[in-house]
Design an enzyme around this catalytic site. Structure first.
Site, mmCIF file in Angstrom:
data_model
loop_
_atom_site.group_PDB
_atom_site.id
_atom_site.type_symbol
_atom_site.label_atom_id
_atom_site.label_comp_id
_atom_site.label_asym_id
_atom_site.label_seq_id
_atom_site.Cartn_x
_atom_site.Cartn_y
_atom_site.Cartn_z
ATOM 1 N N LYS A 105 0.814 -1.222 0.000
ATOM 2 C CA LYS A 105 0.000 0.000 0.000
ATOM 3 C C LYS A 105 0.850 1.275 0.000
ATOM 4 O O LYS A 105 0.609 2.190 -0.790
ATOM 5 C CB LYS A 105 -0.858 -0.089 1.265
ATOM 6 N N ARG A 148 -10.858 4.789 9.730
ATOM 7 C CA ARG A 148 -10.793 3.519 10.462
ATOM 8 C C ARG A 148 -12.145 2.977 10.898
ATOM 9 O O ARG A 148 -12.213 1.846 11.362
ATOM 10 C CB ARG A 148 -9.944 3.711 11.719
ATOM 11 N N ARG A 197 9.743 -11.147 6.596
ATOM 12 C CA ARG A 197 10.431 -9.873 6.845
ATOM 13 C C ARG A 197 11.509 -10.044 7.909
ATOM 14 O O ARG A 197 11.342 -10.777 8.872
ATOM 15 C CB ARG A 197 9.446 -8.835 7.376
ATOM 16 N N ARG A 240 10.753 -9.068 13.528
ATOM 17 C CA ARG A 240 10.122 -8.135 14.455
ATOM 18 C C ARG A 240 9.381 -8.976 15.490
ATOM 19 O O ARG A 240 8.804 -10.006 15.151
ATOM 20 C CB ARG A 240 9.102 -7.265 13.725
ATOM 21 N N ARG A 281 -3.896 -9.554 14.015
ATOM 22 C CA ARG A 281 -3.921 -8.279 13.282
ATOM 23 C C ARG A 281 -4.810 -8.366 12.041
ATOM 24 O O ARG A 281 -5.552 -7.442 11.742
ATOM 25 C CB ARG A 281 -2.498 -7.874 12.860
#
Ligand SMILES: [Zn+2]
Length: 211
Positions: free
Chosen positions: A14, A89, A123, A156, A167
């Site tokens: 995005k 949101r 990642r 992370r 999430r």
């Protein structure tokens, strides 16, 4: 003037797509994440507020996000338009947004859950210099070692399958009503985000008849 909202799960690219559009069409890229990061790095009052929320393990609340976006757009420095990333949101914010700004449309980058998982769990972050790596796209020359500073690459702490599942669930729960509301009033372009950056970008341009 062009006004867009861009939506998409983590790992959908995005931010990259928004930046490309902003550069080509002189749009102001209003990224909630970037604004927060900037404020944290520059030790502003807002940064301290964000830091406190994150340190307590919570998410930054919708009201704070709304204030940040309102203040940013109130600068009216967007002569050629804007692209908003990370807002709205909830449905109340969406209604307010639709009433206040005559937007051209919404870009919704879609990525299947398995692909989100593959990308996000691939990642890595350098523990020395903070450089981002991705075991799919941007591999280090030597496994687990940073090309720049030879630091150790780590995941992370919140990039575990369990945390990601939470999430993703939150994301869909929150954004489904927002997208539904947008769909009733505006053009929403659903874009398959599994493809290359260039392909996605050119499809966005075609869908919105951008030159
Ligand atoms: Zn490094």
């Amino acid at each position: 003037m062009r006004k867009f909202v861009i939506m998409g799960v983590q790992g959908s690219g995005k931010g990259t797509q928004a930046k490309l559009l902003a550069e080509s069409y002189d749009l102001v890229h209003v990224s909630v994440g970037d604004i927060f990061r900037w404020n944290v790095q520059h030790h502003t009052k807002l940064g301290a507020q964000v830091r406190r929320v994150v340190a307590s393990g919570q998410l930054v609340d919708d009201e704070l996000v709304e204030t940040v976006v309102r203040d940013r757009l109130a600068l009216h420095d967007w002569n050629y338009g804007f692209i908003v990333d990370g807002f709205p949101r909830n449905t109340r914010q969406t209604e307010f947004f639709l009433e206040t700004y005559d937007i051209d449309g919404v870009i919704n980058l879609e990525l299947p859950e398995s692909e989100v998982e593959r990308r996000v769990l691939g990642r890595r972050l350098c523990s020395g210099c903070g450089l981002d790596y991705n075991l799919i796209g941007h591999r280090p020359a030597v496994d687990d070692v940073c090309d720049v500073c030879q630091g150790t690459l780590v995941m992370r702490p919140d990039d575990t399958p369990e945390a990601l599942a939470v999430r993703l669930h939150d994301y869909h729960e929150k954004t489904a009503p927002v997208i539904e509301l947008f769909q009733r009033k505006e053009f929403v372009a659903r874009i398959d985000a599994t493809r290359s950056i260039e392909t996605i970008q050119s499809e966005i341009r075609i869908r919105f008849s951008l030159p």
